[in-house]
Every structure is written in C-alpha cells, then in structure tokens.
Motif scaffolding. Structure first.
Motif, PDB file in Angstrom:
ATOM      1  N   LEU A   1      -2.743   1.058  -2.107  1.00  0.00           N
ATOM      2  CA  LEU A   1      -3.236  -0.238  -1.623  1.00  0.00           C
ATOM      3  C   LEU A   1      -2.518  -0.684  -0.362  1.00  0.00           C
ATOM      4  CD1 LEU A   1      -3.745  -2.158  -4.975  1.00  0.00           C
ATOM      5  CD2 LEU A   1      -5.507  -1.304  -3.408  1.00  0.00           C
ATOM      6  N   SER A   2      -1.257  -0.284  -0.211  1.00  0.00           N
ATOM      7  CA  SER A   2      -0.507  -0.693   0.981  1.00  0.00           C
ATOM      8  C   SER A   2      -1.037  -0.020   2.255  1.00  0.00           C
ATOM      9  CB  SER A   2       0.978  -0.379   0.816  1.00  0.00           C
ATOM     10  OG  SER A   2       1.160   1.013   0.652  1.00  0.00           O
ATOM     11  N   GLU A   3      -1.758   1.080   2.128  1.00  0.00           N
ATOM     12  CA  GLU A   3      -2.298   1.785   3.294  1.00  0.00           C
ATOM     13  C   GLU A   3      -3.732   1.367   3.637  1.00  0.00           C
ATOM     14  OE1 GLU A   3      -1.982   6.014   3.023  1.00  0.00           O
ATOM     15  OE2 GLU A   3       0.157   5.966   2.636  1.00  0.00           O
TER      16      GLU A   3
ATOM     17  N   PRO B   1      -6.429  -0.949   5.112  1.00  0.00           N
ATOM     18  CA  PRO B   1      -6.432  -2.066   6.067  1.00  0.00           C
ATOM     19  C   PRO B   1      -6.898  -3.369   5.403  1.00  0.00           C
ATOM     20  CG  PRO B   1      -7.562  -0.145   6.965  1.00  0.00           C
ATOM     21  CD  PRO B   1      -7.282   0.146   5.531  1.00  0.00           C
ATOM     22  N   LYS B   2      -6.239  -4.456   5.779  1.00  0.00           N
ATOM     23  CA  LYS B   2      -6.560  -5.764   5.184  1.00  0.00           C
ATOM     24  C   LYS B   2      -7.969  -6.229   5.553  1.00  0.00           C
ATOM     25  CE  LYS B   2      -2.458  -6.306   3.467  1.00  0.00           C
ATOM     26  NZ  LYS B   2      -2.251  -5.797   2.153  1.00  0.00           N
ATOM     27  N   ASP B   3      -8.426  -5.841   6.748  1.00  0.00           N
ATOM     28  CA  ASP B   3      -9.730  -6.310   7.203  1.00  0.00           C
ATOM     29  C   ASP B   3     -10.866  -5.359   6.815  1.00  0.00           C
ATOM     30  OD1 ASP B   3      -8.826  -4.308   8.857  1.00  0.00           O
ATOM     31  OD2 ASP B   3      -9.639  -5.211  10.695  1.00  0.00           O
TER      32      ASP B   3
ATOM     33  N   LYS C   1     -12.870  -0.465   1.026  1.00  0.00           N
ATOM     34  CA  LYS C   1     -11.649  -0.513   0.217  1.00  0.00           C
ATOM     35  C   LYS C   1     -11.832   0.261  -1.085  1.00  0.00           C
ATOM     36  CE  LYS C   1      -9.603  -4.839   1.755  1.00  0.00           C
ATOM     37  NZ  LYS C   1      -9.166  -6.185   1.390  1.00  0.00           N
TER      38      LYS C   1
ATOM     39  N   THR D   1      -9.753   3.853  -2.191  1.00  0.00           N
ATOM     40  CA  THR D   1      -8.899   3.877  -3.374  1.00  0.00           C
ATOM     41  C   THR D   1      -9.619   4.430  -4.609  1.00  0.00           C
ATOM     42  OG1 THR D   1      -9.506   1.614  -3.933  1.00  0.00           O
ATOM     43  CG2 THR D   1      -7.544   1.920  -2.554  1.00  0.00           C
TER      44      THR D   1
END
Length: 189
Positions: free
Chosen positions: A110-112, A114-116, A122, A126
């Motif tokens: 999840l840390s890799e 991108p937030k956008d 997403k 994952t």
C-alpha cells in the motif's frame, strides 16, 4: 558367482589418484552464505538461462559422440538437441520473466500505491499483495513475487510446450539440418 578381481587395478588407480589430491579446506559458512545468496537473488529466469547454457555445451557433444548410430543420425540428433535447448531456454526464460514482472505489478504494498490513483487502479496494483504483508520486509515480498511468478509460468508452460516449444523446435531443427547440408556441399563460408 562372478568375480570382481578384474576391477581391483581400477580401484587401486583411483585410490592412488585420490591420495595424490591436495587437501582443501572449505569454509562452511562462506559456502552456505553463497548458496543462500544465490537462492534469494537469482530468480528462476536466471536459473533457466544457466541450465540452458550448460545444456547447449554438453548435450550436443554427447549426441555427437554416440557411436551406436550412424553419422547421419548423429547429425540430426545434434541438430534436434540444439533446437530443443534453444527453444526450451528461450520460452522458459521469457515466460518466467514475464510472469514474475506481472506478479510484481499486481502485488504492490500500500505504501507504493500512488495516493492519486483511481480506485480500480489501486485495486489492480494490490490484487495479489499478501494480506499479512509486513511492509518493512521487502525480501519476503520479493520471494513471494518470484515464487508466484514461477508457479504461474510453470502452469502456462504446460500449454506453451505444445503451442510454442514444439513448433519452434521443429523449425530450428529443419534450419540446422539445412545449414549442415549446405555446409557439406560447400555453399556456406
């Protein structure tokens, strides 16, 4: 009862040769560390290339030295062996590499991500990420990706053996035999 006395000179020669060998001290920790490193860092595509390189140097020579068959059969056997090794190595390497890269793309922590990124993106990034992933243990994640990629590539190879390997082997065998025949006639420089 068959006597094995005729083997005695052979055993004695082997023992004398063994006794003349210098003693070697192997540091167990260094060897184990090297083996562990290779196991962690060399993925199955690299291992397949090593197997292919070994096979291309050894198997045609063994076929060529088979004196139980005539020369024409040996030439065809060498050509077929070379074709099998090349086709098997090429498809084996390509599939393993592609599946490992594919698993890597679908198993990001999840840390890799991108937030956008959009929700569907997403989800895809994952999709194959282990649920109990420790994000600090990247080595375990890499081992997971390599293992999953290798497993899926082996499943795919059940089909590609018939769809790619066999036709490619036949094609290459015919090319090698044609080259041999041209070479015998003196058409090839």
């Amino acid at each position: 009862m068959v006597s094995v006395n005729f083997l005695s000179p052979i055993f004695n020669s082997c023992r004398r040769a063994y006794d003349r060998m210098p003693s070697v001290v192997v540091q167990k920790d260094k060897v184990l560390n090297k083996v562990a490193y290779i196991g962690r860092k060399w993925t199955s595509p690299q291992q397949r290339l090593i197997m292919g390189a070994t096979a291309i140097f050894m198997q045609p020579y063994i076929d060529w030295k088979n004196k139980k068959v005539d020369e024409k059969t040996r030439k065809v056997s060498v050509a077929r062996t070379c074709a099998k090794v090349i086709a098997g190595t090429a498809t084996g390497f390509a599939l393993r590499y592609a599946f490992i890269k594919g698993i890597k793309a679908l198993s990001r922590p999840l840390s890799e991500v991108p937030k956008d990124a959009k929700p569907l993106a997403k989800k895809m990034m994952t999709l194959l990420t282990p649920k109990n992933l420790d994000e600090k243990d990247l080595d375990a994640l890499q081992q997971y990706r390599n293992a999953m990629g290798t497993i899926w590539s082996l499943v795919a190879m059940v089909f590609t053996n018939f769809l790619i390997d066999a036709p490619l082997t036949k094609f290459l065998t015919n090319k090698f035999i044609a080259y041999q025949q041209k070479h015998e006639k003196g058409d090839v420089k």
